[in-house]
Design a protein around this motif. Structure first.
Motif, mmCIF file in Angstrom:
data_model
loop_
_atom_site.group_PDB
_atom_site.id
_atom_site.type_symbol
_atom_site.label_atom_id
_atom_site.label_comp_id
_atom_site.label_asym_id
_atom_site.label_seq_id
_atom_site.Cartn_x
_atom_site.Cartn_y
_atom_site.Cartn_z
ATOM 1 N N ARG A 41 16.321 -3.137 -4.261
ATOM 2 C CA ARG A 41 16.005 -2.584 -2.789
ATOM 3 C C ARG A 41 14.286 -2.573 -2.713
ATOM 4 O O ARG A 41 13.916 -2.031 -3.837
ATOM 5 N N VAL A 42 13.603 -2.812 -1.575
ATOM 6 C CA VAL A 42 12.625 -2.411 -1.318
ATOM 7 C C VAL A 42 12.392 -1.537 -0.247
ATOM 8 O O VAL A 42 12.831 -1.697 0.819
ATOM 9 N N THR A 43 11.539 -0.369 -0.385
ATOM 10 C CA THR A 43 11.351 0.518 0.638
ATOM 11 C C THR A 43 9.911 0.546 0.891
ATOM 12 O O THR A 43 9.331 0.234 0.232
ATOM 13 N N VAL A 44 9.556 1.369 2.014
ATOM 14 C CA VAL A 44 8.173 1.363 2.326
ATOM 15 C C VAL A 44 7.660 2.552 3.041
ATOM 16 O O VAL A 44 8.499 3.417 3.809
ATOM 17 N N GLU A 45 6.683 3.130 2.919
ATOM 18 C CA GLU A 45 5.977 4.129 3.543
ATOM 19 C C GLU A 45 4.584 3.716 4.009
ATOM 20 O O GLU A 45 4.054 2.755 3.335
ATOM 21 N N THR A 46 4.198 4.426 5.186
ATOM 22 C CA THR A 46 2.663 4.282 5.395
ATOM 23 C C THR A 46 1.686 5.281 5.383
ATOM 24 O O THR A 46 2.058 6.536 5.636
ATOM 25 N N ARG A 47 0.621 5.093 4.978
ATOM 26 C CA ARG A 47 -0.512 6.183 4.939
ATOM 27 C C ARG A 47 -1.637 5.773 5.331
ATOM 28 O O ARG A 47 -2.312 4.589 5.083
ATOM 29 N N ARG A 48 -2.442 6.428 6.285
ATOM 30 C CA ARG A 48 -3.865 6.289 6.689
ATOM 31 C C ARG A 48 -4.865 6.867 5.978
ATOM 32 O O ARG A 48 -4.706 8.078 5.207
ATOM 33 N N GLY A 49 -5.772 6.259 5.209
ATOM 34 C CA GLY A 49 -6.682 6.845 4.191
ATOM 35 C C GLY A 49 -7.816 5.731 4.060
ATOM 36 O O GLY A 49 -8.046 4.668 4.497
ATOM 37 N N ASP A 50 -8.611 6.384 2.755
ATOM 38 C CA ASP A 50 -10.117 5.924 2.571
ATOM 39 C C ASP A 50 -9.984 5.248 1.178
ATOM 40 O O ASP A 50 -9.778 6.314 0.191
ATOM 41 N N VAL A 51 -10.173 4.234 0.893
ATOM 42 C CA VAL A 51 -10.246 3.669 -0.450
ATOM 43 C C VAL A 51 -11.463 4.039 -1.049
ATOM 44 O O VAL A 51 -11.341 4.332 -2.457
ATOM 45 N N GLY A 52 -12.503 4.510 -0.309
ATOM 46 C CA GLY A 52 -13.567 5.024 -1.107
ATOM 47 C C GLY A 52 -13.306 6.617 -1.761
ATOM 48 O O GLY A 52 -14.143 6.991 -2.212
ATOM 49 N N ARG A 53 -12.153 7.258 -1.242
ATOM 50 C CA ARG A 53 -11.676 8.431 -1.752
ATOM 51 C C ARG A 53 -10.502 8.351 -2.598
ATOM 52 O O ARG A 53 -9.887 9.507 -2.820
ATOM 53 N N LEU A 54 -10.236 7.314 -2.988
ATOM 54 C CA LEU A 54 -8.906 6.970 -3.740
ATOM 55 C C LEU A 54 -9.071 7.816 -5.484
ATOM 56 O O LEU A 54 -10.391 7.662 -5.853
ATOM 57 N N THR A 55 -8.194 8.570 -5.895
ATOM 58 C CA THR A 55 -8.288 9.094 -7.043
ATOM 59 C C THR A 55 -6.986 8.802 -7.878
ATOM 60 O O THR A 55 -6.040 8.384 -7.354
ATOM 61 N N PRO A 56 -7.241 9.043 -9.196
ATOM 62 C CA PRO A 56 -5.986 8.878 -10.003
ATOM 63 C C PRO A 56 -4.870 9.694 -9.708
ATOM 64 O O PRO A 56 -3.881 9.195 -9.819
ATOM 65 N N ASP A 57 -5.172 10.858 -9.165
ATOM 66 C CA ASP A 57 -4.001 11.739 -8.791
ATOM 67 C C ASP A 57 -3.029 11.032 -7.548
ATOM 68 O O ASP A 57 -1.927 11.298 -7.560
ATOM 69 N N ALA A 58 -3.925 10.312 -6.855
ATOM 70 C CA ALA A 58 -3.243 9.770 -5.624
ATOM 71 C C ALA A 58 -2.432 8.633 -6.149
ATOM 72 O O ALA A 58 -1.449 8.086 -5.304
ATOM 73 N N LEU A 59 -2.621 8.130 -7.353
ATOM 74 C CA LEU A 59 -1.765 6.923 -7.968
ATOM 75 C C LEU A 59 -0.743 7.665 -8.998
ATOM 76 O O LEU A 59 -0.319 6.695 -9.821
ATOM 77 N N THR A 60 -0.642 8.726 -9.061
ATOM 78 C CA THR A 60 0.528 9.186 -10.031
ATOM 79 C C THR A 60 1.752 8.603 -9.742
ATOM 80 O O THR A 60 2.243 8.556 -8.505
ATOM 81 N N GLY A 61 2.288 8.051 -10.951
ATOM 82 C CA GLY A 61 3.670 7.444 -10.729
ATOM 83 C C GLY A 61 3.519 6.106 -10.279
ATOM 84 O O GLY A 61 4.686 5.324 -10.112
ATOM 85 N N ALA A 62 2.350 5.425 -9.893
ATOM 86 C CA ALA A 62 2.486 4.224 -9.441
ATOM 87 C C ALA A 62 2.565 3.126 -10.485
ATOM 88 O O ALA A 62 1.920 3.341 -11.592
ATOM 89 N N GLY A 63 3.100 2.136 -10.184
ATOM 90 C CA GLY A 63 3.172 0.953 -11.032
ATOM 91 C C GLY A 63 2.196 -0.173 -10.831
ATOM 92 O O GLY A 63 2.040 -0.907 -11.994
ATOM 93 N N LEU A 64 1.622 -0.206 -9.543
ATOM 94 C CA LEU A 64 0.777 -1.175 -9.291
ATOM 95 C C LEU A 64 0.082 -0.899 -8.217
ATOM 96 O O LEU A 64 0.436 -0.214 -7.160
ATOM 97 N N VAL A 65 -1.402 -1.357 -8.203
ATOM 98 C CA VAL A 65 -2.353 -1.470 -6.758
ATOM 99 C C VAL A 65 -2.430 -2.794 -6.399
ATOM 100 O O VAL A 65 -2.759 -3.547 -7.226
ATOM 101 N N THR A 66 -2.167 -2.990 -5.377
ATOM 102 C CA THR A 66 -2.707 -4.415 -4.726
ATOM 103 C C THR A 66 -3.679 -4.316 -3.472
ATOM 104 O O THR A 66 -3.792 -3.121 -2.973
ATOM 105 N N ALA A 67 -4.210 -5.520 -3.236
ATOM 106 C CA ALA A 67 -4.930 -5.527 -1.995
ATOM 107 C C ALA A 67 -5.367 -6.833 -1.758
ATOM 108 O O ALA A 67 -5.403 -7.807 -2.692
ATOM 109 N N SER A 68 -5.545 -7.315 -0.565
ATOM 110 C CA SER A 68 -5.688 -8.814 -0.152
ATOM 111 C C SER A 68 -7.079 -8.930 0.552
ATOM 112 O O SER A 68 -6.891 -8.120 1.610
ATOM 113 N N ALA A 69 -8.019 -9.618 0.189
ATOM 114 C CA ALA A 69 -9.093 -9.999 1.220
ATOM 115 C C ALA A 69 -9.890 -8.468 1.290
ATOM 116 O O ALA A 69 -10.305 -8.272 2.572
ATOM 117 N N LEU A 70 -9.971 -7.645 0.485
ATOM 118 C CA LEU A 70 -10.618 -6.290 0.533
ATOM 119 C C LEU A 70 -11.775 -6.130 -0.428
ATOM 120 O O LEU A 70 -12.771 -5.491 0.491
#
Length: 345
Positions: free
Chosen positions: A162-191
């Motif tokens: 299964r693939v699930t999804v949620e959306t968040r509005r936010g600023d990549v310039g304020r991204l912190t390690p805490d925001a990625l707690t538990g993350a397995g991967l970060v992706t971006a395209s043409a960014l």
């Protein structure tokens, strides 16, 4: 960071997507006719970011700012999606799969953060190529694009998980390690190419601090090949690259800067070319790309205007006749930081 959960409900009203930019003489009426097929206001979707003077085309969002119009036209993002999918470097997926399988808990249950997700094309490309259950967190500053990303997201991984999804509005310039707690991967395209050095440093610090791999695709490489060639090709390309570097943005320097930022923090970095190869079958995309490419060049160097009108008119005619081929060079980057805790990757 403002947080908007998974989008449901009806499609929002069509916003004003932005002007196409530079238009050769005699083409305005034809462009308006084509635009009205998808936009009753007759607005042409631009081949790139829709920005005002001094704005940065990032996923920036500050809570105190009033609602801004979209910076990327969904029509443009839909038009480029097949070319993006064909261009992304499949060669980087095997080392990524190995890393995901080796993380605690294995490949199952991965949380994937997609930065500047637009209409979600990265998820549609990548999720079906990875095994295991995935939860995609889609980040963008534009709620209209987030809507399309959520409703168009894939529902199954490569192995049927299964693939699930949620959306968040936010600023990549304020991204912190805490925001990625538990993350397995970060992706971006043409960014990457629409970020500043500071923003890339912030991104690299967050990913490496969380021990989270990053797959960052389709960053402009500063090289374009058009066949047949024209004497003005090089001047247009040079002016476009200068436009990409305005206001502190990195443009074609972004991949080099990102490689350095991740490597300085102990990550293993791999880069692979991911060019668009546009021929007669991609003529609609090529035509819109040409308008945006030449328009940005003229905005950067207004003295090119008269010669550029002739150039664009002839290029568009060759495109319509199936005689033009374009290679737009990009680079994909895979950064594999040391896992959180300092273990070897």
């Amino acid at each position: 960071m403002t947080d908007t959960r998974t989008v449901t409900g009806g499609i929002p009203a069509q916003p004003q997507a932005g002007e196409a930019g530079f238009v050769p003489e005699g083409e305005e009426a034809a462009m308006d006719t084509g635009a009205r097929e998808s936009d009753p206001a007759g607005v042409i979707a631009g081949a790139g970011p829709v920005t005002g003077p001094g704005e940065l085309a990032t996923v920036r969002l500050r809570d105190e700012e009033p609602q801004e119009p979209p910076r990327y036209a969904p029509e443009w993002l839909r038009l480029r999606e097949p070319a993006d999918a064909a261009a992304r470097a499949e060669e980087l997926l095997d080392p990524l799969r190995i890393r995901l399988a080796d993380r605690p808990g294995g490949a199952g249950g991965s949380a994937v953060h997609d930065l500047g997700c637009g209409t979600g094309s990265m998820g549609r490309w990548l999720a079906p190529r990875l095994d295991g259950a995935q939860h995609w967190v889609l980040h963008d500053r534009d709620p209209y694009l987030l809507h399309f990303a959520a409703v168009g997201s894939p529902r199954a991984a490569a192995d049927g998980s299964r693939v699930t999804v949620e959306t968040r509005r936010g600023d990549v310039g304020r991204l912190t390690p805490d925001a990625l707690t538990g993350a397995g991967l970060v992706t971006a395209s043409a960014l990457l190419d629409v970020l500043t050095r500071e923003e890339i440093d912030t991104l690299a610090a967050a990913c490496t601090g969380a021990g989270c791999p990053a797959l960052l695709t389709l960053s402009v490489a500063g090289r374009v090949e058009l066949t047949p060639s024209d004497p003005l090709d090089a001047e247009i390309a040079e002016a476009f690259d200068a436009h990409q570097r305005r206001d502190g943005l990195l443009g074609p320097d972004a991949v080099t800067v990102a490689c350095e930022a991740f490597a300085e923090r102990g990550a293993t970095v791999r880069v692979h070319p991911s060019p668009w190869r546009l021929g007669p079958e991609e003529s609609a995309l090529t035509a819109q790309w040409l308008r945006g490419w030449v328009g940005a060049a003229v905005e950067q160097r207004p003295e090119l205007s008269e010669r550029a009108k002739r150039y664009l008119r002839e290029r568009l005619a060759a495109c319509e006749a199936g005689e033009l081929r374009v290679v737009v060079h990009h680079s994909d980057l895979l950064a594999l930081p040391k896992p959180a805790g300092g273990a070897s990757s």
